[in-house]
Write a protein that holds these residues in place. Structure first.
Motif, PDB file in Angstrom:
ATOM      1  N   GLU A 474       0.846  -1.224  -0.185  1.00 40.46           N
ATOM      2  CA  GLU A 474       0.187   0.083   0.204  1.00 40.46           C
ATOM      3  C   GLU A 474       0.828   1.051   0.006  1.00 40.46           C
ATOM      4  OE1 GLU A 474      -3.323   2.125   2.641  1.00 40.46           O
ATOM      5  OE2 GLU A 474      -2.710   0.051   2.997  1.00 40.46           O
ATOM      6  N   GLU A 475       1.973   1.216   0.840  1.00 41.84           N
ATOM      7  CA  GLU A 475       2.849   2.462   0.972  1.00 41.84           C
ATOM      8  C   GLU A 475       3.492   2.681  -0.427  1.00 41.84           C
ATOM      9  OE1 GLU A 475       6.863   3.927   3.201  1.00 41.84           O
ATOM     10  OE2 GLU A 475       5.917   2.182   3.699  1.00 41.84           O
ATOM     11  N   PHE A 476       3.792   1.623  -1.208  1.00 36.60           N
ATOM     12  CA  PHE A 476       4.359   1.681  -2.439  1.00 36.60           C
ATOM     13  C   PHE A 476       3.506   2.176  -3.587  1.00 36.60           C
ATOM     14  CE2 PHE A 476       5.234  -0.259  -6.821  1.00 36.60           C
ATOM     15  CZ  PHE A 476       6.388   0.223  -6.854  1.00 36.60           C
ATOM     16  N   GLU A 477       2.221   1.900  -3.431  1.00 31.38           N
ATOM     17  CA  GLU A 477       1.368   2.380  -4.455  1.00 31.38           C
ATOM     18  C   GLU A 477       1.067   3.801  -4.134  1.00 31.38           C
ATOM     19  OE1 GLU A 477      -3.615   1.400  -5.489  1.00 31.38           O
ATOM     20  OE2 GLU A 477      -2.675   0.233  -3.963  1.00 31.38           O
ATOM     21  N   GLN A 478       1.056   4.338  -2.846  1.00 33.12           N
ATOM     22  CA  GLN A 478       0.637   5.739  -2.702  1.00 33.12           C
ATOM     23  C   GLN A 478       1.861   6.473  -3.208  1.00 33.12           C
ATOM     24  OE1 GLN A 478      -0.002   5.987   1.456  1.00 33.12           O
ATOM     25  NE2 GLN A 478      -1.925   4.769   1.569  1.00 33.12           N
ATOM     26  N   GLU A 479       3.008   6.011  -2.951  1.00 36.80           N
ATOM     27  CA  GLU A 479       4.177   6.848  -3.325  1.00 36.80           C
ATOM     28  C   GLU A 479       4.287   6.753  -4.963  1.00 36.80           C
ATOM     29  OE1 GLU A 479       6.336   8.564  -1.623  1.00 36.80           O
ATOM     30  OE2 GLU A 479       5.457   7.978   0.303  1.00 36.80           O
ATOM     31  N   VAL A 480       3.913   5.865  -5.618  1.00 38.89           N
ATOM     32  CA  VAL A 480       4.075   5.642  -7.103  1.00 38.89           C
ATOM     33  C   VAL A 480       2.885   6.582  -7.621  1.00 38.89           C
ATOM     34  CG1 VAL A 480       3.559   4.365  -9.172  1.00 38.89           C
ATOM     35  CG2 VAL A 480       5.032   3.524  -7.269  1.00 38.89           C
ATOM     36  N   LEU A 486       5.358   8.333 -13.269  1.00 37.58           N
ATOM     37  CA  LEU A 486       5.673   7.097 -12.843  1.00 37.58           C
ATOM     38  C   LEU A 486       3.807   6.669 -12.862  1.00 37.58           C
ATOM     39  CD1 LEU A 486       7.755   6.179  -9.851  1.00 37.58           C
ATOM     40  CD2 LEU A 486       8.148   5.832 -12.656  1.00 37.58           C
ATOM     41  N   LEU A 487       3.735   5.426 -13.316  1.00 42.84           N
ATOM     42  CA  LEU A 487       2.138   5.016 -13.351  1.00 42.84           C
ATOM     43  C   LEU A 487       1.927   3.555 -12.422  1.00 42.84           C
ATOM     44  CD1 LEU A 487      -0.733   5.253 -14.473  1.00 42.84           C
ATOM     45  CD2 LEU A 487      -0.205   3.982 -16.431  1.00 42.84           C
ATOM     46  N   TYR A 488       1.110   3.781 -11.577  1.00 50.94           N
ATOM     47  CA  TYR A 488       1.014   2.446 -10.903  1.00 50.94           C
ATOM     48  C   TYR A 488      -0.037   1.633 -11.633  1.00 50.94           C
ATOM     49  CZ  TYR A 488       0.029  -0.783  -7.146  1.00 50.94           C
ATOM     50  OH  TYR A 488      -0.106  -1.908  -6.387  1.00 50.94           O
ATOM     51  N   ILE A 489       0.388   0.025 -11.851  1.00 48.80           N
ATOM     52  CA  ILE A 489      -0.390  -0.939 -12.359  1.00 48.80           C
ATOM     53  C   ILE A 489      -1.126  -1.833 -11.425  1.00 48.80           C
ATOM     54  CG2 ILE A 489      -0.300  -2.630 -14.414  1.00 48.80           C
ATOM     55  CD1 ILE A 489       0.248   0.093 -15.446  1.00 48.80           C
ATOM     56  N   GLU A 490      -2.258  -1.989 -11.506  1.00 45.68           N
ATOM     57  CA  GLU A 490      -3.019  -2.910 -10.514  1.00 45.68           C
ATOM     58  C   GLU A 490      -3.071  -4.107 -11.142  1.00 45.68           C
ATOM     59  OE1 GLU A 490      -4.719  -3.640  -6.982  1.00 45.68           O
ATOM     60  OE2 GLU A 490      -4.296  -1.614  -7.584  1.00 45.68           O
ATOM     61  N   ASP A 491      -2.222  -5.032 -10.499  1.00 49.48           N
ATOM     62  CA  ASP A 491      -2.415  -6.626 -10.746  1.00 49.48           C
ATOM     63  C   ASP A 491      -2.434  -7.190  -9.438  1.00 49.48           C
ATOM     64  OD1 ASP A 491      -2.240  -9.096 -11.862  1.00 49.48           O
ATOM     65  OD2 ASP A 491      -0.505  -8.658 -13.037  1.00 49.48           O
ATOM     66  N   LEU A 492      -3.778  -7.923  -9.281  1.00 52.76           N
ATOM     67  CA  LEU A 492      -3.774  -8.736  -7.774  1.00 52.76           C
ATOM     68  C   LEU A 492      -3.227  -9.854  -7.754  1.00 52.76           C
ATOM     69  CD1 LEU A 492      -7.728  -8.054  -7.256  1.00 52.76           C
ATOM     70  CD2 LEU A 492      -5.768  -6.531  -6.383  1.00 52.76           C
ATOM     71  N   SER A 493      -2.807 -10.407  -9.152  1.00 51.81           N
ATOM     72  CA  SER A 493      -2.147 -11.880  -9.003  1.00 51.81           C
ATOM     73  C   SER A 493      -0.747 -11.300  -9.007  1.00 51.81           C
ATOM     74  CB  SER A 493      -2.373 -12.283 -10.623  1.00 51.81           C
ATOM     75  OG  SER A 493      -1.735 -11.524 -11.834  1.00 51.81           O
ATOM     76  N   VAL A 555      10.252  -8.290  -0.882  1.00 54.14           N
ATOM     77  CA  VAL A 555      11.102  -7.332  -0.152  1.00 54.14           C
ATOM     78  C   VAL A 555      11.123  -7.597   1.247  1.00 54.14           C
ATOM     79  CG1 VAL A 555      10.820  -5.398  -1.783  1.00 54.14           C
ATOM     80  CG2 VAL A 555       9.121  -5.613   0.064  1.00 54.14           C
ATOM     81  N   THR A 556      12.057  -6.927   1.853  1.00 52.08           N
ATOM     82  CA  THR A 556      12.237  -7.137   3.187  1.00 52.08           C
ATOM     83  C   THR A 556      11.530  -5.807   4.115  1.00 52.08           C
ATOM     84  OG1 THR A 556      14.589  -6.454   3.256  1.00 52.08           O
ATOM     85  CG2 THR A 556      14.167  -8.796   2.941  1.00 52.08           C
ATOM     86  N   GLU A 557      11.418  -5.914   5.503  1.00 43.65           N
ATOM     87  CA  GLU A 557      10.670  -4.896   6.220  1.00 43.65           C
ATOM     88  C   GLU A 557      11.697  -3.620   6.220  1.00 43.65           C
ATOM     89  OE1 GLU A 557      10.175  -6.272  10.034  1.00 43.65           O
ATOM     90  OE2 GLU A 557      12.244  -6.786  10.380  1.00 43.65           O
ATOM     91  N   ASP A 558      13.095  -3.802   5.864  1.00 47.61           N
ATOM     92  CA  ASP A 558      13.878  -2.641   5.901  1.00 47.61           C
ATOM     93  C   ASP A 558      14.149  -1.871   4.853  1.00 47.61           C
ATOM     94  OD1 ASP A 558      15.149  -4.475   4.613  1.00 47.61           O
ATOM     95  OD2 ASP A 558      17.214  -4.314   5.656  1.00 47.61           O
ATOM     96  N   LEU A 559      13.065  -2.048   3.655  1.00 47.40           N
ATOM     97  CA  LEU A 559      13.043  -1.534   2.537  1.00 47.40           C
ATOM     98  C   LEU A 559      12.815  -0.003   2.444  1.00 47.40           C
ATOM     99  CD1 LEU A 559      13.271  -1.599  -0.594  1.00 47.40           C
ATOM    100  CD2 LEU A 559      10.856  -2.056  -0.657  1.00 47.40           C
ATOM    101  N   ASP A 560      13.120   1.003   2.084  1.00 48.57           N
ATOM    102  CA  ASP A 560      13.185   2.447   2.005  1.00 48.57           C
ATOM    103  C   ASP A 560      12.312   2.553   0.571  1.00 48.57           C
ATOM    104  OD1 ASP A 560      12.725   5.023   1.976  1.00 48.57           O
ATOM    105  OD2 ASP A 560      14.875   5.385   2.821  1.00 48.57           O
ATOM    106  N   VAL A 561      10.976   2.604   0.774  1.00 45.81           N
ATOM    107  CA  VAL A 561      10.086   2.568  -0.336  1.00 45.81           C
ATOM    108  C   VAL A 561      10.296   3.793  -0.869  1.00 45.81           C
ATOM    109  CG1 VAL A 561       7.505   2.728  -0.916  1.00 45.81           C
ATOM    110  CG2 VAL A 561       8.305   1.117   0.878  1.00 45.81           C
ATOM    111  N   LEU A 562      10.267   4.870  -0.198  1.00 47.45           N
ATOM    112  CA  LEU A 562      10.445   6.482  -0.877  1.00 47.45           C
ATOM    113  C   LEU A 562      11.825   6.454  -1.629  1.00 47.45           C
ATOM    114  CD1 LEU A 562       9.493   9.299  -1.357  1.00 47.45           C
ATOM    115  CD2 LEU A 562      10.549   9.859   0.848  1.00 47.45           C
ATOM    116  N   GLU A 563      12.722   6.028  -1.362  1.00 49.45           N
ATOM    117  CA  GLU A 563      14.186   6.052  -1.858  1.00 49.45           C
ATOM    118  C   GLU A 563      13.885   5.098  -3.297  1.00 49.45           C
ATOM    119  OE1 GLU A 563      18.618   4.808  -1.621  1.00 49.45           O
ATOM    120  OE2 GLU A 563      17.360   4.523   0.108  1.00 49.45           O
ATOM    121  N   LEU A 564      13.180   3.954  -3.133  1.00 48.89           N
ATOM    122  CA  LEU A 564      13.071   3.508  -4.341  1.00 48.89           C
ATOM    123  C   LEU A 564      12.305   3.794  -5.356  1.00 48.89           C
ATOM    124  CD1 LEU A 564      12.986   0.207  -5.856  1.00 48.89           C
ATOM    125  CD2 LEU A 564      11.111  -0.281  -4.513  1.00 48.89           C
TER     126      LEU A 564
END
Length: 765
Positions: A474-480, A486-493, A555-564
């Motif tokens: 969810e955080e990654f989707e919001q940042e994108v 950047l365009l976020y692509i929704e794919d539940l699979s 990903v692991t829990e120490d990922l910096d989503v904003l930097e990515l």
């Protein structure tokens, strides 16, 4: 194998000994994939010549090996190898060769031998699996036994079926009841082979309120039978499961047997849990299968025996009806189907068979750490997310992610621990799940306790990754979505962090720009994979619906989503700018060439005017230039790529500074090249607060200075720390001062993830 060779040497019959040795040599050649490395196409090219001239045994086996391994053997010597079947497997394979050899004996000797083999094998199996006074039918297809049982029941219930055929079925339509958790396509296959309409097949739903979700609903079955009887139909047969194909659950066989006796129906049982009947202690739910009318056993997978037939044990008193149904045969050659199993059972013995099944059951108990009467030897589990506090709109997304994660988890575990026999199954209610069925795979793959321990360790390693990926999606989707370009692509699979696509800043993606976008995203994927990070970037599944996208894995829990996200956007902009710069440079060079041609033409015209017409005549011009040389200042043109214009070289000649030159400006450092500690990889939390600042950050330069002021600087001796207001006053006037509203502590938002809601749930233990 040495004992087998010794036994062959001691044989009196030379033909039998030679056949056994040939089989031994053939198995050695086929199992050793390094013995012959010959290209498959070359063999196929010369095959017509071999067929006409004939070849020896070694050449034929070489051809067989190449047909089995193909061209993949060149790429990987371990890609295609025969299963290590062991000596008991060689006994089963030897049985097929012996059956062909025995079939050439005279009829009397063949009859005696086949009768002995068939009676011994049937007696051993009935005693081993606690099925008293039963007969046996040996078949290659595991569905064939049930098919012959259905014909036997039809012959029994319809007395004139032998004479009248399907006409007698019109008076009372037969009904076969089968669980909805049975093998896919089993009911349709039975109707096709028996010549019955699909209306004769009744699928009984499983329990939905009480008990297991994969057990047949006995009360509902009773109502269905009553309705069919009232409609004038004839309940014929019930197919129950002692271990469903998907989850390995066992139906309530005791109650089903009582129901079948009440309506005079035939009860047939099949499933992997029937293997536990050979153990000293059997659960009461499986033990009830010994009272059924027939059961199908698949000993090949339970004991790791290749090419042995399946066995259907049944109880019936009329041998003529069994012969009419095809359960028995008057042809002695068909009775030789039991020979491979006869040899294997004698080689293993009662203790060896029980030990193999017991070993598989212990592997199950080691994996789930649960041992009770209700425990099934099949373990089915999936990644589980607690939906408490989750909104209704997010339930579907979480469920799709858990199914996709379970699919990827099963595939990864199968690759990491291939000896475990892990596979992926699709269940009606639970969706995609991971299954561990040691009874079906341990004997074939040689699974040991250390393999199960390794499987448990791999699971413990995967749990935090799955949990953190789900929490950061969810955080990654919001940042994108809030990042330009950047365009976020929704794919539940997709089980990873998410899918992103780089687009142009103007947001226009017409047909003309699609190819350019494809080039940019392809180059972006290449750049991201070159980074020193633990993330995986790919183009997604081979047959995925989204194209020109970047799929980010677990990903692991120490990922910096904003930097990515910032890195992806900055890299995409850099690639786009370089692409446009190349296009602009091409246009500038083209225009510069045209301008240079015009200036050269103009310079030639000016030279004619200055020199005069006489100097252009070849002989006259030479004499005139000798008497009166023409003094012309050197003129030249240089093309400036930076300015995109032609410039005169006159100043260069005047100053005579052709060789001095200027120092070229330093090459700008890429935004992806950052200073970090030794061994520290990119996109990790805490890296953004280091001394190296990201050039792609959305925080202004003043904000960066303010954050630096918030940290205690390194002071030299005698130097005192200055407050923040002092630093602000020392800033240049053209730099706007940062406000307290713009400053925030990055680490305050990086609280540790709560992993208490995610776990692996076992569907049956």
């Amino acid at each position: 194998m040495h004992s087998l060779i010794t036994a062959l040497d001691q044989m009196v019959d030379p033909t039998l000994a030679e056949m056994g040795k040939n089989l031994n040599e053939a198995m050695k050649m086929l199992e050793d994939s390094q013995s012959f490395v010959v290209v498959f196409n070359v063999w196929c090219f010369f095959f017509p010549h071999w067929f006409t001239s004939g070849q020896d045994m070694v050449s034929i086996l070489q051809l067989v090996q190449n047909l089995m391994h193909g061209e993949e053997e060149e790429e990987s010597s371990q890609a295609c190898r025969l299963q290590n079947v062991g000596e008991q497997g060689h006994m089963a394979l030897l049985g097929h060769s012996l059956a062909a050899y025995i079939s050439i004996l005279d009829k009397e000797r063949l009859r005696k031998l086949t009768t002995r083999i068939l009676s011994d094998t049937t007696l051993w199996l009935c005693r081993l699996f606690r099925y008293e006074n039963g007969s046996a039918y040996y078949h290659e297809d595991d569905r064939e036994g049930l098919l012959k049982i259905c014909r036997l029941v039809i012959h029994t219930c319809y007395e004139d079926y032998t004479v009248e055929g399907f006409n007698v079925l019109c008076t009372k339509q037969p009904v076969i009841y089968i669980s909805s958790a049975a093998r896919t396509g089993l009911g349709q296959a039975l109707c096709n082979q028996l010549g019955l309409p699909l209306s004769c097949m009744c699928h009984v739903p499983c329990n939905t309120m009480f008990g297991s979700q994969h057990q047949m609903d006995v009360a509902l079955l009773d109502r269905l039978i009553k309705d069919d009887v009232e409609c004038g139909k004839l309940p014929l047969l019930l197919v129950a499961n002692a271990g469903t194909p998907g989850a390995g659950h066992t139906d309530k066989l005791g109650r089903l047997k009582e129901l079948c006796e009440q309506y005079k129906m035939w009860l047939h049982v099949e499933g992997v849990n029937l293997a536990t009947l050979a153990l000293g202690y059997v659960s009461s739910s499986v033990l009830a299968a010994t009272k059924c009318d027939s059961m199908t056993l698949t000993l090949g997978s339970w004991l790791g025996l290749p090419a042995v037939p399946a066995v259907t044990l049944y109880k019936h008193e009329d041998p003529s009806l069994s012969l009419a149904a095809g359960l028995t045969s008057s042809q002695p050659v068909e009775k030789l189907r039991a020979l491979p199993l006869w040899l294997s059972l004698q080689y293993l013995g009662h203790d060896g068979i029980v030990e193999r099944i017991k070993h598989a059951s212990q592997l199950h108990f080691i994996f789930v750490k649960v041992e009770d009467e209700l425990s099934s030897p099949v373990v089915v589990f999936k990644f589980f997310q607690n939906l408490i506090g989750v909104s209704d709109c997010e339930v579907t997304s979480v469920h799709s992610f858990t199914c996709a994660s379970s699919l990827q988890l099963g595939e990864q575990l199968a690759q990491l621990v291939p000896a475990s026999g892990i596979d992926v199954v699709e269940l009606e209610d639970e969706g995609t799940c991971v299954r561990f069925s040691p009874l079906m795979t341990s004997a074939v793959l040689g699974t040991e306790i250390q393999d199960v321990d390794q499987l448990v360790d791999c699971l413990k390693m995967k749990i935090p990754v799955l949990t953190s990926t789900l929490q950061l999606r969810e955080e990654f989707e919001q940042e994108v979505r809030r990042t330009v370009g950047l365009l976020y692509i929704e794919d539940l699979s997709w089980p990873g962090l998410g899918i992103v696509r780089y687009i142009f800043h103007d947001g226009k993606n017409d047909d003309n720009q699609e190819k350019e976008l494809e080039k940019i995203n392809t180059e972006l994927l290449k750049k991201l994979n070159e980074l020193e990070s633990d993330l995986t970037f790919s183009l997604g599944p081979e047959f995925g619906g989204q194209k020109n996208c970047i799929y980010i894995g677990m990903v692991t829990e120490d990922l910096d989503v904003l930097e990515l996200v910032e890195t992806i956007a900055a890299t995409g902009r850099e690639i786009e700018e370089n692409s446009r710069l190349l296009e602009n440079m091409t246009e500038v060079v083209r225009k510069g060439i045209q301008e240079a041609q015009l200036q050269l033409q103009k310079a030639n015209e000016e030279r004619l005017l200055e020199e005069g017409l006489l100097r252009q005549i070849p002989v006259v011009g030479s004499v005139l230039n000798w008497f009166s040389p023409f003094q012309a200042s050197p003129k030249g043109r240089t093309f400036n790529l930076t300015a995109g214009s032609l410039e005169s070289t006159e100043s260069t000649y005047v100053s005579k500074a052709q060789g001095t030159g200027t120092t070229p400006p330093p090459t700008p450092t890429s935004s992806l090249t950052k200073q970090r500690h030794s061994g520290q990889k990119i996109f990790k939390r805490g890296f953004r607060n280091s001394d190296a600042f990201s050039e792609t950050s959305s925080v202004s330069h003043c904000d960066d200075l303010e954050k630096m002021a918030q940290r205690p600087p390194t002071l030299s001796p005698g130097q005192e720390q200055r407050p923040l207001e002092t630093l602000k006053r020392e800033l240049p006037k053209e730099v706007p001062q940062a406000t307290n509203k713009d400053t925030e502590d990055i680490q305050s938002s990086e609280s540790p993830n709560d992993c208490t809601n995610e776990r692996f749930v076992f569907l049956y233990t």
